[in-house]
Design a protein around this motif. Structure first.
Motif, short mmCIF file in Angstrom:
data_model
loop_
_atom_site.label_atom_id
_atom_site.label_comp_id
_atom_site.label_asym_id
_atom_site.label_seq_id
_atom_site.Cartn_x
_atom_site.Cartn_y
_atom_site.Cartn_z
N UNK A 1 24.13 23.75 78.13
CA UNK A 1 24.33 22.57 77.31
C UNK A 1 24.70 21.36 78.16
N UNK A 2 25.64 21.54 79.06
CA UNK A 2 26.11 20.41 79.87
C UNK A 2 24.98 19.88 80.75
N UNK B 1 21.78 12.12 80.26
CA UNK B 1 22.04 11.13 79.22
C UNK B 1 23.51 10.71 79.20
N UNK B 2 24.41 11.70 79.29
CA UNK B 2 25.85 11.41 79.22
C UNK B 2 26.54 11.86 80.52
N UNK B 3 26.31 11.13 81.61
CA UNK B 3 26.81 11.63 82.89
C UNK B 3 28.33 11.68 82.96
N UNK C 1 33.44 17.53 81.74
CA UNK C 1 33.44 18.96 81.40
C UNK C 1 33.56 19.79 82.67
N UNK C 2 32.79 19.44 83.70
CA UNK C 2 32.84 20.22 84.93
C UNK C 2 34.22 20.14 85.59
N UNK D 1 19.53 21.91 88.14
CA UNK D 1 19.10 21.86 86.74
C UNK D 1 19.50 23.16 86.02
N UNK D 2 19.17 23.22 84.75
CA UNK D 2 19.46 24.40 83.92
C UNK D 2 18.83 25.63 84.57
#
Length: 923
Positions: free
Chosen positions: A741-742, A748-750, A756-757, A774-775
């Protein structure tokens, strides 16, 4: 902590194979950062961050367009009266400091929005190095014969005193012109019509024009050789006129008279005739055939003034007519127009005087007001005129075929933008690249003092380019002319004392400035940018000038993909304007306004979410409700992330993860959904469809996570033993969901992603999400077969929950009856024993206890509710299909509520249920 500001330089130093180059179109350095900037820069940043996380090295050099008339006008208007006495160098110094101040303001805003770049190394069109490259490209094009100097009509702005290109015009649909019907007496009858016209009274040719001030410059009258014309007699005056046959009735009613047709003939028969100029009787105006004559308006015969019309100029070239211009740079008649007109402004007193002169010689038949669309100077908002002057042009016709060929290798998003780009290219006859101003890059030519000759060679341009590279283009105005020429050329043109040539005073159009940015910014001489991304107005602006200069210099487009976005509009789709009071300032969006209850601070990420979520390929609307909705979305996402972070506390993925096959079915099912989400999100980013990314994420975190999965797993997370494999199975899934998710929303929401990290409870030092790729998902997550298990159980769960609206599911026990077969075997995976209060099935149903039977029970308690349904199982692409019926029997729980887990599974109200007693060690 996350090294946000060093991110760009860090990624440039990585050893990676692929490079992604997004070439930044330069915003104009003359104002505060606005919402259009935010839309554009944030879209670029989302693309860059995605490609960086995918493992590419990003090449993104932000730039500014620093020269040009708007800056010059602003500087001069601030000085008022004093402005007239300034030398070009004084104007240039003031314009430079004005542009620098605007750049600093814009730059700090772009940084605050989280735009990733090396902000100490940007490109500016007023840098010496940049200007020198531009001069070299100008010469390359000149050398190939693609740039030439010519005297021809161009759009001219009297209010700015300079030539303009089409891209610098805007059309005012409410402009009012004084249109006139004028007669030109026939002087020499056309040979084919001599017999017809001889006998009758004198004949005049009738013309109509919306620009009466151009009549003194008339050189010819044009007709359409294919059309029919007539000689008519006017019933009121008895005069005879030549007009188009199709226009007779309409003209008679306009002129309040009736016409009697004397004879009709073909336009081609007018060949060889001429008329007398109404204001200069001794001057003859020939009748000439022309393709631009239409029957749409007027009389079917067109007044032709080659100095003041593009088509008129074409006729003049074909028939060697003079192109005399009677109007100066200020839009005022010169002495050549005669004493009555001299020094009158053509669009004001000049028009009035010409109309009076026509009246006095009885050549004016009618004057009427015409409201029509007319070109205005987009900077001063004043009307322009067309006037012939000596200008520098780019021969677009010679570049067009190669340019169109080059566009075939370019991907346009949306696809329709390609046609718009080609149409604009088709409509451009030539590109006028000279401007008569001070704030810009000089055109590096020298003009002979007395003869109309220019001096420009590879030697002279290279000499100037080297000076400019070292000291900037001011040298053109500050150095004595002899130093601007190389020594050996100087000796050939009169030496330092008798120099025959002087530096020209024209500068280059700023579209040429910005259009050559590819040569300064792209990483290699042959490279093409992977992406150009700008607003749709650039299809006729920067995309166009970049394409033309790149094709001219190196026969290829400077871009591989062009993404075109719409404009920002107010909430109801109206234009944003100061007068309407609906202009939204990105700074106020981020930090809030003076009254924070009316204008709350949303922060940069909400602004970025709004940008990503908008359908940017059409117009983008913005207002309080759009921002509130974006804030709601981001805060729901934040709550989801807090739940995930809270529940992976005390979990170490390295040591505590449960292998996929040992996980609960519903946890495996979530990983299966997660894999699908990851590939769809990645695809949407690849297509630059950020709106789709947002929709996929929204659906996942509201529907799949909050409403479904989180509500089911709370019991297992909160009530099982901390290291129970059941709980670890759930945490294994949550940690993967959090990670995917992150990464999915990080571009978009750096700011939120980095936050979060910072709060991950595992892993050593917090790492930047952008430095870890990446994911990543695993192919073993993909288990389409699980869908049948979970979806069939969910169908039964929906029946049960639907029958107890607003009640707590734990207050009930459920019996599920399924006839033996495939469905029974699938559900049996979720509950092996007949009755359980801790099986995967009872967790999913959220009931206190579940019983699974292959046939109906013999006895039923009286207060049972029976629900029924069928479920179609469809496995292995339809090879296995089986429809099974099921019954759900719902009855109130028979046991007491456990004070710890609140399930109705305890023997009495003050004792723990067996599960909780075991977890807390029998206390």
């Amino acid at each position: 902590k996350c090294g946000f500001s060093e991110l760009y330089s860090w990624q440039r130093e990585r050893k990676v194979k692929t490079e992604f180059c997004l070439h930044d179109g330069p915003p104009y350095a003359n104002g505060d950062p606005h919402i259009g900037h935010a839309l554009n820069k944030i879209l670029k940043d989302i693309a860059n961050r995605y490609h960086m996380m995918r493992g590419s090295k990003i090449h993104f050099v932000p730039g500014w367009d620093c020269h040009g008339l708007p800056i010059e006008i602003k500087v001069l208007s601030e000085l008022g009266e004093k402005a007239q006495d300034l030398s070009p160098m004084e104007i240039r110094q003031k314009a430079r400091s004005f542009a620098k101040a605007a750049i600093e303001k814009q730059k700090s805003a772009f940084i605050r929005w989280g735009i990733m770049a090396d902000w100490n190394n940007c490109y500016y069109t007023f840098d010496g190095k940049y200007e020198a490259k531009q001069l070299r490209i100008f010469y390359q094009m000149y050398d190939k014969g693609l740039v030439y100097r010519s005297y021809k009509p161009v759009f001219w702005s009297p209010s700015s005193r300079t030539a303009l290109a089409e891209a610098e015009l805007e059309y005012n649909p409410e402009h009012s012109s004084r249109s006139v019907y004028v007669k030109f007496p026939l002087r020499t009858p056309p040979p084919k019509l001599a017999s017809l016209l001889d006998s009758s009274a004198p004949v005049s040719v009738l013309v109509w024009t919306t620009q009466p001030w151009t009549v003194p410059a008339n050189q010819a009258l044009c007709y359409s050789p294919q059309s029919k014309y007539a000689v008519v007699k006017c019933s009121t005056s008895g005069d005879h006129y030549v007009v188009a046959a199709d226009k007779v009735a309409a003209l008679a009613s306009t002129l309040d008279t009736t016409f009697e047709a004397v004879s009709t003939f073909s336009g081609a028969d007018l060949e060889g005739g001429s008329c007398s100029h109404p204001l200069i009787p001794e001057k003859a105006s020939p009748l000439l055939p022309a393709t631009h004559v239409t029957m749409a308006k007027g009389t079917g015969l067109v007044h032709t003034a080659p100095a003041h019309g593009m088509e008129d100029y074409g006729v003049a070239s074909q028939h060697s007519l003079p192109v005399d211009c009677l109007v100066d740079e200020a839009g005022v008649f010169t002495a050549a127009a005669g004493p009555e007109l001299e020094s009158k402004a053509v669009l004001e007193a000049g028009t009035e005087t010409v109309i009076k002169m026509l009246q006095s010689v009885k050549s004016l038949l009618k004057e009427e007001k015409l409201v029509h669309s007319y070109p205005y100077d987009w900077r001063t908002k004043k009307p322009v005129i067309i006037r012939a002057s000596k200008q520098w042009f780019v021969k677009i016709a010679d570049i067009k075929p190669t340019a169109k060929e080059a566009l075939k290798t370019v991907k346009f998003i949306p696809g329709a933008a390609l046609n718009a780009m080609v149409d604009t290219l088709e409509r451009r006859p030539y590109w006028c690249i000279s401007r008569q101003r001070a704030w810009g890059v000089p055109i590096p030519v020298f003009h002979h003092r007395t003869r109309d000759e220019c001096l420009i060679t590879s030697q002279t341009v290279e000499h100037v380019a080297q000076l400019v590279e070292q000291h900037g283009s001011d040298v053109w105005w500050t150095l004595p002319p002899e130093q601007l020429l190389p020594q050996d050329v100087l000796s050939q043109v009169g030496g330092p004392d008798g120099l025959e040539y002087l530096p020209g005073q024209d500068i280059l159009d700023i579209w040429f400035d910005s259009g050559t940015s590819w040569s300064c910014v792209l990483p290699g001489p042959d490279s093409r940018a992977d992406l150009y991304l700008e607003g749709k107005d650039q299809l006729g602006g920067w995309f166009q000038s970049s394409l033309l200069t790149s094709v001219a210099a190196r026969k290829k487009a400077p871009f591989k993909t062009v993404l075109v976005h719409g404009f920002t509009l107010g909430e109801k789709g109206e234009k944003m304007s100061k007068s309407l009071g609906n202009v939204i300032d990105p700074d106020v969006v981020i930090n809030g306004g003076p009254d924070q209850s009316a204008e709350p601070p949303y922060g940069a990420d909400v602004l970025r979410w709004w940008v990503a979520e908008s359908n940017v390929f059409t117009e983008v609307t913005l207002g309080p409700s759009a921002l509130n909705a974006a804030r709601e979305d981001v805060s729901k996402l934040r709550n989801t992330l807090r739940f995930l972070l809270g529940n992976v506390a005390g979990f170490n993925p390295e040591t505590d993860s449960v292998p996929v096959d040992g996980m609960y079915v519903i946890d495996q099912y979530m990983l299966h959904l997660l894999q699908g989400l990851a590939s769809k999100v990645t695809d949407a980013y690849k297509q630059y469809d950020f709106g789709k990314v947002v929709r996929l994420l929204q659906a996942f975190y509201t529907r799949e996570l909050s409403n479904f999965y989180f509500s089911i797993i709370k019991d297992r997370l909160y009530c099982e033993k901390e290291d129970d494999p059941k709980r670890r199975s759930c945490q294994t899934a949550l940690a993967q969901i959090l990670d995917v998710l992150v990464r999915a929303f990080a571009p978009i929401l750096p700011h939120l992603a980095e936050e979060v990290f910072q709060h991950l409870p595992y892993g050593a030092e917090p790492r930047s999400v952008f430095r870890t790729g990446w994911i990543s998902t695993s192919s073993i997550w993909k288990k389409p077969g699980l869908e049948e298990a979970v979806e069939s159980a969910c169908a039964m769960r929906d029946s049960f929950l639907g029958s107890i609206p607003g009640k707590n599911a734990a207050e009930y026990e459920v019996t599920i009856v399924i006839e033996p077969g495939l469905l029974f075997e699938i559900i049996e995976m979720l509950q092996a024993e007949e009755t359980s209060s801790s099986s995967q099935l009872s967790e999913l149903m959220m009931a206190s206890q579940c019983t699974l039977l292959a046939q109906e029970p013999r006895q039923r308690p009286p207060d049972v509710t029976e629900l029924g349904g069928t479920f179609l199982i469809n496995l292995e692409g339809g090879d296995i299909r089986e429809e099974s019926a099921y019954k759900v029997l719902v009855m109130p729980a028979t046991k007491e509520k456990c004070p710890r887990c609140w399930k109705y599974t305890a023997e009495s109200a003050d004792t723990l249920c067996p599960r909780c007693a075991e977890v807390v060690g029998g206390e």
